[in-house]
Design an enzyme around this catalytic site. Structure first.
Site, PDB file in Angstrom:
ATOM      1  N   HIS A 139       0.842  -1.208   0.000  1.00 15.81           N
ATOM      2  CA  HIS A 139       0.000   0.000   0.000  1.00 15.81           C
ATOM      3  C   HIS A 139       0.871   1.250   0.000  1.00 15.81           C
ATOM      4  CE1 HIS A 139      -3.358  -2.625   1.286  1.00 15.81           C
ATOM      5  NE2 HIS A 139      -4.125  -1.674   0.759  1.00 15.81           N
TER       6      HIS A 139
ATOM      7  N   LYS B  58      -0.736   4.960   4.541  1.00 17.76           N
ATOM      8  CA  LYS B  58      -1.617   4.018   5.250  1.00 17.76           C
ATOM      9  C   LYS B  58      -1.141   3.855   6.690  1.00 17.76           C
ATOM     10  CE  LYS B  58      -3.861  -0.450   4.887  1.00 17.76           C
ATOM     11  NZ  LYS B  58      -5.155   0.110   5.276  1.00 17.76           N
TER      12      LYS B  58
HETATM   13  N1  LIG Z   1     -12.837  -0.804   3.457  1.00 13.26           N
HETATM   14  C1  LIG Z   1     -12.329  -0.331   2.315  1.00 13.26           C
HETATM   15  O1  LIG Z   1     -12.751  -0.697   1.202  1.00 13.26           O
HETATM   16  C2  LIG Z   1     -11.248   0.692   2.365  1.00 13.26           C
HETATM   17  C3  LIG Z   1     -10.718   1.263   1.211  1.00 13.26           C
HETATM   18  C4  LIG Z   1      -9.791   2.293   1.319  1.00 13.26           C
HETATM   19  C5  LIG Z   1      -9.377   2.723   2.576  1.00 13.26           C
HETATM   20  N2  LIG Z   1      -9.895   2.102   3.674  1.00 13.26           N
HETATM   21  C6  LIG Z   1      -9.572   2.542   5.037  1.00 13.26           C
HETATM   22  O2  LIG Z   1     -10.304   3.731   5.270  1.00 13.26           O
HETATM   23  C7  LIG Z   1      -9.567   4.574   6.173  1.00 13.26           C
HETATM   24  C8  LIG Z   1      -9.360   5.938   5.516  1.00 13.26           C
HETATM   25  O3  LIG Z   1      -8.532   5.768   4.376  1.00 13.26           O
HETATM   26  P1  LIG Z   1      -8.400   6.893   3.271  1.00 13.26           P
HETATM   27  O4  LIG Z   1      -7.388   6.376   2.327  1.00 13.26           O
HETATM   28  O5  LIG Z   1      -9.733   7.308   2.767  1.00 13.26           O
HETATM   29  O6  LIG Z   1      -7.754   8.057   4.148  1.00 13.26           O
HETATM   30  P2  LIG Z   1      -7.639   9.615   3.817  1.00 13.26           P
HETATM   31  O7  LIG Z   1      -6.524  10.094   4.673  1.00 13.26           O
HETATM   32  O8  LIG Z   1      -7.618   9.847   2.335  1.00 13.26           O
HETATM   33  O9  LIG Z   1      -9.016  10.208   4.354  1.00 13.26           O
HETATM   34  C9  LIG Z   1      -9.345  10.182   5.709  1.00 13.26           C
HETATM   35  C10 LIG Z   1     -10.331  11.297   5.977  1.00 13.26           C
HETATM   36  O10 LIG Z   1     -10.783  11.146   7.335  1.00 13.26           O
HETATM   37  C11 LIG Z   1     -10.831  12.422   7.923  1.00 13.26           C
HETATM   38  N3  LIG Z   1     -10.727  12.255   9.389  1.00 13.26           N
HETATM   39  C12 LIG Z   1      -9.636  11.932  10.108  1.00 13.26           C
HETATM   40  N4  LIG Z   1      -9.953  11.866  11.416  1.00 13.26           N
HETATM   41  C13 LIG Z   1     -11.266  12.171  11.520  1.00 13.26           C
HETATM   42  C14 LIG Z   1     -12.172  12.271  12.584  1.00 13.26           C
HETATM   43  N5  LIG Z   1     -11.779  12.127  13.854  1.00 13.26           N
HETATM   44  N6  LIG Z   1     -13.476  12.530  12.317  1.00 13.26           N
HETATM   45  C15 LIG Z   1     -13.877  12.758  11.056  1.00 13.26           C
HETATM   46  N7  LIG Z   1     -13.056  12.694   9.992  1.00 13.26           N
HETATM   47  C16 LIG Z   1     -11.765  12.396  10.221  1.00 13.26           C
HETATM   48  C17 LIG Z   1      -9.685  13.198   7.332  1.00 13.26           C
HETATM   49  O11 LIG Z   1      -9.920  14.579   7.452  1.00 13.26           O
HETATM   50  C18 LIG Z   1      -9.755  12.709   5.866  1.00 13.26           C
HETATM   51  O12 LIG Z   1     -10.661  13.501   5.128  1.00 13.26           O
HETATM   52  C19 LIG Z   1      -8.272   3.812   6.485  1.00 13.26           C
HETATM   53  O13 LIG Z   1      -8.470   3.064   7.660  1.00 13.26           O
HETATM   54  C20 LIG Z   1      -8.126   2.872   5.301  1.00 13.26           C
HETATM   55  O14 LIG Z   1      -7.392   1.720   5.612  1.00 13.26           O
HETATM   56  C21 LIG Z   1     -10.808   1.120   3.591  1.00 13.26           C
END
Ligand SMILES: NC(=O)c1ccc[n+]([C@@H]2O[C@H](COP(=O)([O-])OP(=O)(O)OC[C@H]3O[C@@H](n4cnc5c(N)ncnc54)[C@H](O)[C@@H]3O)[C@@H](O)[C@H]2O)c1
Length: 230
Positions: A122, A126
């Site tokens: 990744h 991450k």
């Molecule tokens: N299940 C899936 O299919 C899948 C796919 C991609 C990513 N993920 C997971 O999703 C999570 C986020 O990944 P991402 O790549 O979208 O991250 P990212 O950093 O692109 O986005 C995260 C967002 O969350 C917000 N955030 C952070 N803390 C917060 C809080 N306390 N309250 C509200 N908003 C908050 C940030 O401002 C940001 O906009 C990770 O755990 C990742 O592993 C899961």
């Protein structure tokens, strides 16, 4: 990306919350939504999940790395007669991979000459390792291959040998990689590999919106396997 897909599918996005405006969100505002989609960070997921459950709003949880709190979240869901769908990976392709992985493990249980390993790569932003998706793959193997008792993660650059009954999850962090997962079975005479590579994050975003459509009229806790019917 989630917003774009939600609008294309005829939905309205009434709130967009991130780390900068999370503290201003009120129960009254949240209650106006039919469903909430939560992709944040391992440290914030449980607080956000509880807030939605206590507000009576069905929630789709994509964040990974918080599952040690799953039992407590299940209790909160039951207490509030709430609704939640969570998945380590919301993409259709990976959910097909999960189903294949379980079937493959059932077959490979009969062939101890094959060593099995999970690998994931990744992007460097991450926060959790190994990925939730890699853990789901490992669990699919542990449930079906009796010679493996537990998984252990290892940075790909370390190759210290593990006990025979331990399943290795090797993880790698490289700039710009949305997500690659591979399962390998290696014997002295051949190797079987199957893998999934996400080219971008659209598959996860579409799955999240499908998750919201799925959960909106349900009660209880579901996973992507329930959603996709595998
Ligand atoms: N299940 C899936 O299919 C899948 C796919 C991609 C990513 N993920 C997971 O999703 C999570 C986020 O990944 P991402 O790549 O979208 O991250 P990212 O950093 O692109 O986005 C995260 C967002 O969350 C917000 N955030 C952070 N803390 C917060 C809080 N306390 N309250 C509200 N908003 C908050 C940030 O401002 C940001 O906009 C990770 O755990 C990742 O592993 C899961």
């Amino acid at each position: 990306m989630i917003e774009g897909i939600a609008l294309e599918r005829g939905h309205e996005v009434i709130l967009k919350i991130d780390v900068d405006n999370r503290n201003t969100l009120t129960v009254e505002e949240l209650k106006q939504a039919d469903a909430a989609i939560e992709f944040t960070a391992p440290s914030s997921a449980v607080g956000n999940i509880n807030f939605c459950l206590e507000s009576g709003v069905p929630i789709v949880v994509g964040t990974t790395g918080w599952y040690e709190h799953l039992d407590a979240v299940k209790e909160t869901t039951a207490k509030n007669n709430g609704s939640m769908v969570y998945a380590t990976n919301f993409s259709v392709g990976v959910n097909i991979l999960f189903a294949m992985n379980k079937q493959m493990a059932k077959w490979m249980n009969q062939y101890p000459e094959y060593a099995v390993k999970v690998e994931e790569t990744h992007h460097t932003q991450k926060l959790d390792s190994p990925s939730g998706t890699a853990i789901t793959l490992a669990e699919g193997i542990l449930d079906n291959i009796s010679r493996k008792k537990a998984w252990q993660k290892q940075d790909v650059s370390h190759s210290a040998p593990l006990a025979d009954d331990i399943l290795k999850i090797a993880y790698d962090r490289r700039d710009g990689v949305p997500g690659i997962h591979e399962v390998k079975y290696t014997s002295g005479i051949d190797e079987i590999r199957f893998s999934h590579e996400a080219f971008n994050r659209k598959g996860f975003a579409l799955g999240a919106v499908l998750g919201a459509e799925f959960i909106v009229d349900k009660k209880g806790i579901y996973t992507a396997a329930d959603m996709f019917g595998f």
